[in-house]
Design a protein around this motif. Sequence first.
Motif, PDB file in Angstrom:
ATOM      1  N   PRO A 108      55.308  62.758  91.056  1.00  0.00           N
ATOM      2  CA  PRO A 108      56.467  62.955  91.926  1.00  0.00           C
ATOM      3  C   PRO A 108      57.703  63.369  91.137  1.00  0.00           C
ATOM      4  CG  PRO A 108      56.136  60.621  91.532  1.00  0.00           C
ATOM      5  CD  PRO A 108      55.028  61.336  90.804  1.00  0.00           C
ATOM      6  N   THR A 109      57.655  63.113  89.841  1.00  0.00           N
ATOM      7  CA  THR A 109      58.708  63.444  88.891  1.00  0.00           C
ATOM      8  C   THR A 109      58.100  63.257  87.508  1.00  0.00           C
ATOM      9  OG1 THR A 109      60.992  62.942  88.213  1.00  0.00           O
ATOM     10  CG2 THR A 109      59.646  61.087  88.928  1.00  0.00           C
ATOM     11  N   HIS A 110      58.761  63.735  86.443  1.00  0.00           N
ATOM     12  CA  HIS A 110      58.069  63.800  85.153  1.00  0.00           C
ATOM     13  C   HIS A 110      58.861  63.180  83.992  1.00  0.00           C
ATOM     14  CE1 HIS A 110      55.040  66.296  87.046  1.00  0.00           C
ATOM     15  NE2 HIS A 110      54.356  66.342  85.914  1.00  0.00           N
ATOM     16  N   GLU A 111      59.660  62.153  84.257  1.00  0.00           N
ATOM     17  CA  GLU A 111      60.374  61.498  83.149  1.00  0.00           C
ATOM     18  C   GLU A 111      59.391  60.951  82.116  1.00  0.00           C
ATOM     19  OE1 GLU A 111      63.062  62.091  86.251  1.00  0.00           O
ATOM     20  OE2 GLU A 111      61.174  60.974  86.347  1.00  0.00           O
ATOM     21  N   GLU A 112      58.360  60.257  82.592  1.00  0.00           N
ATOM     22  CA  GLU A 112      57.400  59.656  81.675  1.00  0.00           C
ATOM     23  C   GLU A 112      56.628  60.719  80.893  1.00  0.00           C
ATOM     24  OE1 GLU A 112      58.330  56.557  84.680  1.00  0.00           O
ATOM     25  OE2 GLU A 112      57.961  58.703  84.738  1.00  0.00           O
ATOM     26  N   ALA A 113      56.147  61.724  81.602  1.00  0.00           N
ATOM     27  CA  ALA A 113      55.345  62.756  80.942  1.00  0.00           C
ATOM     28  C   ALA A 113      56.162  63.527  79.916  1.00  0.00           C
ATOM     29  CB  ALA A 113      54.769  63.717  81.989  1.00  0.00           C
ATOM     30  N   MET A 114      57.428  63.834  80.245  1.00  0.00           N
ATOM     31  CA  MET A 114      58.247  64.587  79.295  1.00  0.00           C
ATOM     32  C   MET A 114      58.640  63.734  78.092  1.00  0.00           C
ATOM     33  SD  MET A 114      59.238  67.793  79.096  1.00  0.00           S
ATOM     34  CE  MET A 114      59.700  68.580  80.636  1.00  0.00           C
ATOM     35  N   THR A 115      58.881  62.434  78.328  1.00  0.00           N
ATOM     36  CA  THR A 115      59.192  61.544  77.209  1.00  0.00           C
ATOM     37  C   THR A 115      57.985  61.403  76.287  1.00  0.00           C
ATOM     38  OG1 THR A 115      60.734  60.328  78.619  1.00  0.00           O
ATOM     39  CG2 THR A 115      60.060  59.259  76.572  1.00  0.00           C
ATOM     40  N   ALA A 116      56.787  61.319  76.890  1.00  0.00           N
ATOM     41  CA  ALA A 116      55.563  61.242  76.083  1.00  0.00           C
ATOM     42  C   ALA A 116      55.384  62.514  75.263  1.00  0.00           C
ATOM     43  CB  ALA A 116      54.358  61.015  76.993  1.00  0.00           C
ATOM     44  N   LEU A 117      55.703  63.667  75.845  1.00  0.00           N
ATOM     45  CA  LEU A 117      55.632  64.919  75.091  1.00  0.00           C
ATOM     46  C   LEU A 117      56.635  64.913  73.945  1.00  0.00           C
ATOM     47  CD1 LEU A 117      54.769  67.903  74.701  1.00  0.00           C
ATOM     48  CD2 LEU A 117      56.535  68.516  76.374  1.00  0.00           C
ATOM     49  N   ALA A 118      57.857  64.476  74.226  1.00  0.00           N
ATOM     50  CA  ALA A 118      58.906  64.494  73.202  1.00  0.00           C
ATOM     51  C   ALA A 118      58.555  63.612  72.010  1.00  0.00           C
ATOM     52  CB  ALA A 118      60.228  64.053  73.812  1.00  0.00           C
ATOM     53  N   GLU A 120      55.830  63.165  70.741  1.00  0.00           N
ATOM     54  CA  GLU A 120      54.789  63.786  69.941  1.00  0.00           C
ATOM     55  C   GLU A 120      55.369  64.660  68.839  1.00  0.00           C
ATOM     56  OE1 GLU A 120      51.425  63.481  70.042  1.00  0.00           O
ATOM     57  OE2 GLU A 120      51.687  61.882  71.522  1.00  0.00           O
ATOM     58  N   PHE A 121      56.570  65.232  69.061  1.00  0.00           N
ATOM     59  CA  PHE A 121      57.078  66.180  68.065  1.00  0.00           C
ATOM     60  C   PHE A 121      58.502  65.880  67.596  1.00  0.00           C
ATOM     61  CE2 PHE A 121      58.484  68.049  72.054  1.00  0.00           C
ATOM     62  CZ  PHE A 121      59.757  68.514  71.749  1.00  0.00           C
ATOM     63  N   LEU A 122      59.261  65.042  68.297  1.00  0.00           N
ATOM     64  CA  LEU A 122      60.604  64.714  67.829  1.00  0.00           C
ATOM     65  C   LEU A 122      60.527  63.645  66.745  1.00  0.00           C
ATOM     66  CD1 LEU A 122      62.756  64.605  71.110  1.00  0.00           C
ATOM     67  CD2 LEU A 122      62.598  66.437  69.413  1.00  0.00           C
ATOM     68  N   GLN A 123      61.026  63.974  65.572  1.00  0.00           N
ATOM     69  CA  GLN A 123      60.967  63.040  64.450  1.00  0.00           C
ATOM     70  C   GLN A 123      62.324  62.804  63.807  1.00  0.00           C
ATOM     71  OE1 GLN A 123      58.105  64.910  61.869  1.00  0.00           O
ATOM     72  NE2 GLN A 123      56.348  64.101  63.011  1.00  0.00           N
ATOM     73  N   SER A 124      63.209  63.815  63.864  1.00  0.00           N
ATOM     74  CA  SER A 124      64.467  63.742  63.128  1.00  0.00           C
ATOM     75  C   SER A 124      65.649  64.080  64.026  1.00  0.00           C
ATOM     76  CB  SER A 124      64.428  64.710  61.947  1.00  0.00           C
ATOM     77  OG  SER A 124      65.713  64.881  61.371  1.00  0.00           O
ATOM     78  N   GLY A 442      58.886  53.940  73.486  1.00  0.00           N
ATOM     79  CA  GLY A 442      58.784  53.966  72.039  1.00  0.00           C
ATOM     80  C   GLY A 442      59.151  55.272  71.378  1.00  0.00           C
ATOM     81  N   LEU A 443      60.054  56.032  71.989  1.00  0.00           N
ATOM     82  CA  LEU A 443      60.516  57.276  71.362  1.00  0.00           C
ATOM     83  C   LEU A 443      61.565  56.945  70.303  1.00  0.00           C
ATOM     84  CD1 LEU A 443      60.791  60.338  71.114  1.00  0.00           C
ATOM     85  CD2 LEU A 443      62.341  60.293  73.084  1.00  0.00           C
ATOM     86  N   ARG A 444      61.318  57.381  69.069  1.00  0.00           N
ATOM     87  CA  ARG A 444      62.245  57.117  67.957  1.00  0.00           C
ATOM     88  C   ARG A 444      62.386  58.385  67.117  1.00  0.00           C
ATOM     89  NH1 ARG A 444      62.101  53.280  70.764  1.00  0.00           N
ATOM     90  NH2 ARG A 444      61.978  51.063  70.251  1.00  0.00           N
ATOM     91  N   VAL A 445      63.590  58.587  66.591  1.00  0.00           N
ATOM     92  CA  VAL A 445      63.818  59.624  65.582  1.00  0.00           C
ATOM     93  C   VAL A 445      64.581  58.985  64.430  1.00  0.00           C
ATOM     94  CG1 VAL A 445      63.838  61.488  67.279  1.00  0.00           C
ATOM     95  CG2 VAL A 445      65.992  60.405  66.618  1.00  0.00           C
ATOM     96  N   LEU A 446      64.539  59.640  63.278  1.00  0.00           N
ATOM     97  CA  LEU A 446      65.262  59.133  62.120  1.00  0.00           C
ATOM     98  C   LEU A 446      66.660  59.727  62.104  1.00  0.00           C
ATOM     99  CD1 LEU A 446      62.491  59.328  59.367  1.00  0.00           C
ATOM    100  CD2 LEU A 446      63.126  57.379  60.818  1.00  0.00           C
ATOM    101  N   ASP A 447      67.670  58.870  61.870  1.00  0.00           N
ATOM    102  CA  ASP A 447      69.045  59.368  61.808  1.00  0.00           C
ATOM    103  C   ASP A 447      69.366  59.868  60.402  1.00  0.00           C
ATOM    104  OD1 ASP A 447      69.478  57.133  60.224  1.00  0.00           O
ATOM    105  OD2 ASP A 447      70.652  56.056  61.730  1.00  0.00           O
ATOM    106  N   GLU A 448      70.638  60.153  60.134  1.00  0.00           N
ATOM    107  CA  GLU A 448      71.046  60.720  58.848  1.00  0.00           C
ATOM    108  C   GLU A 448      70.737  59.785  57.682  1.00  0.00           C
ATOM    109  OE1 GLU A 448      75.148  61.514  59.496  1.00  0.00           O
ATOM    110  OE2 GLU A 448      74.790  63.517  60.299  1.00  0.00           O
ATOM    111  N   LYS A 449      70.661  58.480  57.968  1.00  0.00           N
ATOM    112  CA  LYS A 449      70.377  57.504  56.911  1.00  0.00           C
ATOM    113  C   LYS A 449      68.887  57.196  56.797  1.00  0.00           C
ATOM    114  CE  LYS A 449      74.901  55.313  57.504  1.00  0.00           C
ATOM    115  NZ  LYS A 449      75.620  54.035  57.836  1.00  0.00           N
ATOM    116  N   GLY A 450      68.080  57.882  57.591  1.00  0.00           N
ATOM    117  CA  GLY A 450      66.647  57.641  57.541  1.00  0.00           C
ATOM    118  C   GLY A 450      66.213  56.433  58.342  1.00  0.00           C
TER     119      GLY A 450
END
Length: 577
Positions: A108-118, A120-124, A442-450
């Motif tokens: 009905p909407t894709h917040e979960e699916a798009m967050t799961a995609l993100a 997968e490849f967002l790291q920094s 559980g979406l996480r990226v590393l900031d400028e300090k790692g």
Amino acid sequence: MKASQLPLFTLKEDPREAQVDSHRLLLRAGYIRRQASGFYTFLPFGYLVYRKIEQIVREEMDAHGAVEVHLPVLTPAELWRESGRWDIMGEEMMRLKDRHGHEFALGPTHEEAMTALAREFLQSYKQLPINLYQIGTKYRDEIRPRYGLIRCREFVMKDAYSFHLTEESLHETYELMRRAYRRIFERCGLETIAVEADTGNMGGSASEEFIVASSIGEETLLLCPNTDCGFRANQEKTTFVPLIPYEVGQREERAKIPTPNQKTVEEVAAFLKKDRRSFMKAVVYETEDEIILCFIPGDREISETKVKNLSSGKSLRLASEEAIWALCGAPPGYVGPVGLRFGDRESMVISPNDQKKKIAKVLFDENLRGRHGLISGANEGGYHYVGLSYGRDFHFDKGYDLVEAQEHDLCPRCRTSKLKATRGIEVGHIFKLGRKYSEAMGLRVLDEKGLPVVPTMGCYGIGLGRTMQTIVEQNHDERGIVWPESVSPFRYYLISLAKNSEEEQKVLSLYQMLQKRGVSCYFDDRQERAGVKFHDADLTGFPYQIIAGRSFFEKGELEIKVRKTGEKKMALPEEIY
């Protein structure tokens, strides 16, 4: 394109299923057909319009920095459980199992699916901000599909999701999408009103709806007429500010008086010959985990949306008579604040509905603070209290905004002008989601300090089919649709009034010449009466009509009719573009 290649699917009579003009005209003019309740087929003309709207949306999203992707319609139940929305979405979400017993939802909407995609490849942080969008089919099992494409079970939505390191970055993209949406709707020929809105099940800190004023709209908008103020919000979001402040009243002795068979505020007010403003109305709700007793001024209606936002439950419903007896020891209509011994989160009560212990709490509307001489139920069947006083008979540390705001209430922003109400159709909605989904999934990226940080998110949706029908709702007359040129299937509707084969060949040559020059033209080459062709030309609603009649056959001049205004002028074939 010629009618002999692309037939007209017009109807002679108004369809029975159509309740509003836009739905009637889309069906009758041959743009859509109903397949089942809430499911529609786009016929050739309809699909041409849809594709033009889609192209406008895509161009503006791309121009404003969004990146297109495409997600599956089916989304695994595990993603919805991660966010906590598998149960919250309720019966509107269409669910199924595959042959292995795995559960899925028709998205009905894709917040979960798009967050799961993100994730997968967002790291920094270097990859942020990013705004991903798709144009795809959604499904919602609406209990009452109606008005054609306005509220249906299968529909196409453009939904975008942005990811950011900071709230400042989110705000920048939110403003960018606001500008993009204004541009999209302007190009579609729609006049929209942007209003503050409730975030609902989507969550987040802020949202804004883009509304087209319409009597068939399901949204009630409250607008401040003061141009220096500019307050605009939907009814659910608007804070209630009474035009006439409630009187504090005089302290008096509390008395319990009989009110046999008088349950509602209206009945008791008539029985006691008192104004409803002197009453304290009780409304009791129930969720999976709570029973919520709400007190509001007796002359107003409660806002279920505001109560739901203050609850922790997934669904909100009016409490049953049995639950009210268990809570207050009194039947509905006789509930009051005197003698209650609950209200904090440690208080529990058994709900007869499901034999489950539930938290019981009380919410008081802020407009009851400090008031005296109030009337409310006595928690005893057939009796009410009069002369209730704040501080002696009831008290609350924190008051809430529980009342549904209405037209003629004071504007909550400027507090000087009276609100004006109008109804409208929502065609777009933008949200600041915050970290609701990125944190839960559980979406996480590393900031400028790692160090790992949780990105904040935005969400931006447009219903394409709804936009298409809303264009018709705002652009039609007694003869049919009047398409804005930007979304019309064709620019011109060519009508031949030829009476012999020689004249027919001359009109065909005209059409072929226009085709070679790239003129967007639909040629009605049917062997029909002129009246039928003029009728269908008006009904289908292309911006201009070319009439090849006597002037064309004798002098080479064509009559050009503007569909919107009815204005006519003569032109040579080479002047048509």
